[in-house]
Design an enzyme around this catalytic site. Structure first.
Site, PDB file in Angstrom:
ATOM      1  N   ASP A  31      -2.677  -6.516  19.938  1.00  0.00           N
ATOM      2  CA  ASP A  31      -3.324  -5.570  19.212  1.00  0.00           C
ATOM      3  C   ASP A  31      -3.631  -4.423  20.399  1.00  0.00           C
ATOM      4  O   ASP A  31      -4.333  -4.776  21.411  1.00  0.00           O
ATOM      5  CB  ASP A  31      -4.734  -5.860  18.591  1.00  0.00           C
ATOM      6  CG  ASP A  31      -5.309  -4.906  17.594  1.00  0.00           C
ATOM      7  OD1 ASP A  31      -5.274  -5.274  16.415  1.00  0.00           O
ATOM      8  OD2 ASP A  31      -5.445  -3.702  17.877  1.00  0.00           O
ATOM      9  N   ILE A  32      -3.396  -3.352  19.688  1.00  0.00           N
ATOM     10  CA  ILE A  32      -3.394  -2.125  20.860  1.00  0.00           C
ATOM     11  C   ILE A  32      -4.796  -1.762  21.165  1.00  0.00           C
ATOM     12  O   ILE A  32      -5.363  -1.268  22.135  1.00  0.00           O
ATOM     13  CB  ILE A  32      -2.814  -0.682  20.235  1.00  0.00           C
ATOM     14  CG1 ILE A  32      -2.412  -0.109  21.378  1.00  0.00           C
ATOM     15  CG2 ILE A  32      -3.643  -0.053  19.185  1.00  0.00           C
ATOM     16  CD1 ILE A  32      -1.408   1.375  20.812  1.00  0.00           C
ATOM     17  N   ASN A  84      -7.172  -8.482   6.541  1.00  0.00           N
ATOM     18  CA  ASN A  84      -7.969  -7.407   5.844  1.00  0.00           C
ATOM     19  C   ASN A  84      -7.312  -7.070   4.745  1.00  0.00           C
ATOM     20  O   ASN A  84      -5.931  -6.502   4.895  1.00  0.00           O
ATOM     21  CB  ASN A  84      -8.241  -6.103   6.810  1.00  0.00           C
ATOM     22  CG  ASN A  84      -9.300  -6.321   7.953  1.00  0.00           C
ATOM     23  OD1 ASN A  84     -10.360  -7.119   7.750  1.00  0.00           O
ATOM     24  ND2 ASN A  84      -9.143  -6.182   9.075  1.00  0.00           N
ATOM     25  N   GLY A  90     -11.171  -2.687   5.570  1.00  0.00           N
ATOM     26  CA  GLY A  90     -10.826  -2.547   6.792  1.00  0.00           C
ATOM     27  C   GLY A  90      -9.291  -2.390   7.195  1.00  0.00           C
ATOM     28  O   GLY A  90      -8.900  -2.323   8.375  1.00  0.00           O
ATOM     29  N   GLN A  91      -8.478  -2.730   6.036  1.00  0.00           N
ATOM     30  CA  GLN A  91      -7.210  -2.466   6.381  1.00  0.00           C
ATOM     31  C   GLN A  91      -6.643  -1.029   6.779  1.00  0.00           C
ATOM     32  O   GLN A  91      -6.969  -0.309   6.000  1.00  0.00           O
ATOM     33  CB  GLN A  91      -6.340  -3.133   5.149  1.00  0.00           C
ATOM     34  CG  GLN A  91      -4.922  -3.059   5.484  1.00  0.00           C
ATOM     35  CD  GLN A  91      -3.705  -3.807   4.258  1.00  0.00           C
ATOM     36  OE1 GLN A  91      -4.469  -4.138   3.231  1.00  0.00           O
ATOM     37  NE2 GLN A  91      -2.624  -3.841   4.686  1.00  0.00           N
ATOM     38  N   SER A  92      -5.914  -0.857   7.681  1.00  0.00           N
ATOM     39  CA  SER A  92      -5.526   0.438   8.250  1.00  0.00           C
ATOM     40  C   SER A  92      -3.960   0.667   8.399  1.00  0.00           C
ATOM     41  O   SER A  92      -3.527   1.732   8.198  1.00  0.00           O
ATOM     42  CB  SER A  92      -6.239   0.947   9.495  1.00  0.00           C
ATOM     43  OG  SER A  92      -5.924  -0.050  10.356  1.00  0.00           O
ATOM     44  N   HIS A  97      -0.242  -8.367   7.723  1.00  0.00           N
ATOM     45  CA  HIS A  97      -0.721  -8.950   9.059  1.00  0.00           C
ATOM     46  C   HIS A  97      -1.923  -9.722   9.293  1.00  0.00           C
ATOM     47  O   HIS A  97      -2.808  -9.436   8.586  1.00  0.00           O
ATOM     48  CB  HIS A  97      -0.967  -7.663  10.024  1.00  0.00           C
ATOM     49  CG  HIS A  97      -1.683  -6.526  10.006  1.00  0.00           C
ATOM     50  ND1 HIS A  97      -1.711  -5.698   9.093  1.00  0.00           N
ATOM     51  CD2 HIS A  97      -3.099  -6.489  10.525  1.00  0.00           C
ATOM     52  CE1 HIS A  97      -2.637  -4.874   8.921  1.00  0.00           C
ATOM     53  NE2 HIS A  97      -3.820  -5.381   9.890  1.00  0.00           N
ATOM     54  N   HIS A  99      -4.825 -11.099  11.879  1.00  0.00           N
ATOM     55  CA  HIS A  99      -5.465 -10.784  13.181  1.00  0.00           C
ATOM     56  C   HIS A  99      -5.609 -12.367  13.725  1.00  0.00           C
ATOM     57  O   HIS A  99      -6.283 -13.121  12.849  1.00  0.00           O
ATOM     58  CB  HIS A  99      -6.716 -10.146  13.277  1.00  0.00           C
ATOM     59  CG  HIS A  99      -6.434  -8.864  12.732  1.00  0.00           C
ATOM     60  ND1 HIS A  99      -6.730  -7.740  13.331  1.00  0.00           N
ATOM     61  CD2 HIS A  99      -6.339  -8.195  11.408  1.00  0.00           C
ATOM     62  CE1 HIS A  99      -6.657  -6.576  12.844  1.00  0.00           C
ATOM     63  NE2 HIS A  99      -6.483  -6.871  11.549  1.00  0.00           N
TER      64      HIS A  99
END
Ligand code: 5GP
Ligand code: ZN
Length: 111
Positions: A31-32, A84, A90-92, A97, A99
């Site tokens: 994750d970035i 999420n 919280g899904q953006s 995916h 986490h």
């Protein structure tokens, strides 16, 4: 492949990422904006916006088996898997995916 999807572009290599695993079915990458010492994202190569879009069981099985295998390969024993679903949760990024978080104490219940 969805043309305007960030994670599809990561799968294609059009956007750089730090991949830690790739199979026929899944890709795992860092994750970035890591929220823990280990923060990986595991995605299926087939584009599905979110869990509630109900990808078929085969896809779900390949994806979650991928999560398990990546955690094993990274030698994680205690880790949390988070999905999420929806903006309010919280899904953006709307490519399904998981986490994987590890490497620090993880509060329960999550905030
Ligand atoms: P969500 O909020 O949808 O559950 O998770 C999306 C995740 O994607 C976030 O944790 C965010 O930090 C990560 N992310 C967003 N853009 C990029 C990117 O370009 N590269 C990587 N590696 N991760 C990203
Ligand atoms: Zn996608």
């Amino acid at each position: 492949m969805s043309a305007d999807c960030l994670f599809c572009k990561i799968i294609a290599g059009d956007i750089p990422s730090q991949k830690v695993a790739e199979t026929e079915h899944i890709v795992a990458f860092n994750d970035i904006t890591p929220q823990a010492p280990t923060h990986l994202l595991v995605i299926h190569k087939q584009h599905t916006p979110s869990l509630s879009d109900s990808p078929d069981s085969l896809i779900l099985g390949q994806w979650m088996s991928g999560v398990r295998d990546v955690a094993q390969q990274q030698q994680l024993s205690d880790y949390r898997v988070i999905v999420n679903n929806g903006t309010g949760a919280g899904q953006s990024v709307f490519h399904l995916h998981a986490h994987i978080l590890a490497g620090r104490p993880l509060d329960w219940p999550p905030g």
